[in-house]
Design an enzyme around this catalytic site. Structure first.
Site, mmCIF file in Angstrom:
data_model
loop_
_atom_site.group_PDB
_atom_site.id
_atom_site.type_symbol
_atom_site.label_atom_id
_atom_site.label_comp_id
_atom_site.label_asym_id
_atom_site.label_seq_id
_atom_site.Cartn_x
_atom_site.Cartn_y
_atom_site.Cartn_z
ATOM 1 N N ASP A 191 0.861 -1.177 0.000
ATOM 2 C CA ASP A 191 0.000 0.000 0.000
ATOM 3 C C ASP A 191 0.902 1.233 0.000
ATOM 4 O O ASP A 191 2.134 1.115 -0.058
ATOM 5 C CB ASP A 191 -0.988 -0.022 1.177
ATOM 6 N N GLU A 192 0.287 2.402 0.064
ATOM 7 C CA GLU A 192 1.063 3.638 -0.027
ATOM 8 C C GLU A 192 2.036 3.823 1.133
ATOM 9 O O GLU A 192 3.090 4.445 0.984
ATOM 10 C CB GLU A 192 0.143 4.857 -0.139
ATOM 11 N N CYS A 220 2.827 -3.241 4.115
ATOM 12 C CA CYS A 220 1.958 -2.117 4.469
ATOM 13 C C CYS A 220 2.609 -1.413 5.657
ATOM 14 O O CYS A 220 3.787 -1.632 5.927
ATOM 15 C CB CYS A 220 0.527 -2.581 4.763
ATOM 16 N N GLY A 221 1.869 -0.599 6.356
ATOM 17 C CA GLY A 221 2.447 0.131 7.479
ATOM 18 C C GLY A 221 2.976 -0.769 8.575
ATOM 19 O O GLY A 221 4.076 -0.579 9.085
ATOM 20 N N THR A 222 2.197 -1.784 8.935
ATOM 21 C CA THR A 222 2.599 -2.695 10.012
ATOM 22 C C THR A 222 2.838 -4.129 9.550
ATOM 23 O O THR A 222 3.463 -4.903 10.259
ATOM 24 C CB THR A 222 1.514 -2.763 11.107
ATOM 25 N N ILE A 258 0.400 -6.142 9.352
ATOM 26 C CA ILE A 258 -0.734 -6.859 9.938
ATOM 27 C C ILE A 258 -1.889 -6.988 8.945
ATOM 28 O O ILE A 258 -2.406 -8.085 8.713
ATOM 29 C CB ILE A 258 -1.217 -6.170 11.228
ATOM 30 N N GLY A 259 -2.315 -5.886 8.371
ATOM 31 C CA GLY A 259 -3.453 -5.906 7.451
ATOM 32 C C GLY A 259 -3.212 -6.804 6.254
ATOM 33 O O GLY A 259 -4.097 -7.576 5.844
ATOM 34 N N ASN A 307 6.247 -23.428 9.021
ATOM 35 C CA ASN A 307 4.878 -23.163 8.605
ATOM 36 C C ASN A 307 4.659 -23.203 7.098
ATOM 37 O O ASN A 307 3.535 -23.056 6.647
ATOM 38 C CB ASN A 307 4.409 -21.816 9.157
ATOM 39 N N ARG A 366 8.373 -32.698 12.055
ATOM 40 C CA ARG A 366 7.379 -32.472 13.114
ATOM 41 C C ARG A 366 6.348 -31.412 12.739
ATOM 42 O O ARG A 366 5.258 -31.379 13.299
ATOM 43 C CB ARG A 366 8.061 -32.061 14.420
#
Length: 151
Positions: free
Chosen positions: A8-9, A65-67, A69-70, A99, A132
């Site tokens: 994003d921006e 993005c900024g964090t 998270i999104g 993972n 595992r």
């Protein structure tokens, strides 16, 4: 390696720095934008990139993005995707090795360019161990496919 990247921006400058770094290493990088600092809806970018990874067009992708998270939340809504938010090299290694994460997300307001490059390099050099962790990834895939998880 063939990679997708999107942002994003808030993360356009970091995306460009990482993209330049990856291209210098010989990776084939497809940029899904954004390409400037004009506001965008980051879910649009995350969904497009994650769907392309899920379809097999790219083995791995980076979303910023900024964090972080999104982008992680959005990418993980796409069936078949395991996206991991990473802010250090250890998390990046484990995202791959434990993972089998095909996508990592980074936050431009959380990590600087040099750390981000190290995180990406670590993730790209790591591969899924199975072992595992295999039953855990299998359980995630089964749950996503609508099969009930076993307690």
């Amino acid at each position: 390696m063939k990679l997708a990247i999107g942002c994003d921006e808030a993360a356009c400058d970091l995306k460009n720095a990482i993209k330049t770094h990856l291209l210098a290493q010989g990776h084939d990088v497809t940029d899904f934008g954004t390409h400037d600092n004009a506001p965008v809806l980051y879910p649009d970018v995350a969904f497009e990139v994650a769907q392309r990874v899920a379809a097999g067009d790219f083995p791995r992708a980076l979303l910023l993005c900024g964090t972080g998270i999104g982008m992680a939340i959005c990418a993980n809504k796409v069936p078949g995707i395991r996206a991991a938010q990473c802010h250090d090299t250890y998390s990046a290694e484990r995202a791959s090795r434990s993972n089998d994460a095909q996508i990592i997300t980074l936050g431009a307001r959380v990590v600087g360019p040099e750390l981000a490059k190290a995180i990406v390099d670590t993730w790209l050099k790591s591969s899924f161990d199975g072992g595992r962790s295999q039953p855990k990834v299998d359980l995630i895939n089964a749950f996503e496919s609508g099969r009930p998880a076993l307690a």
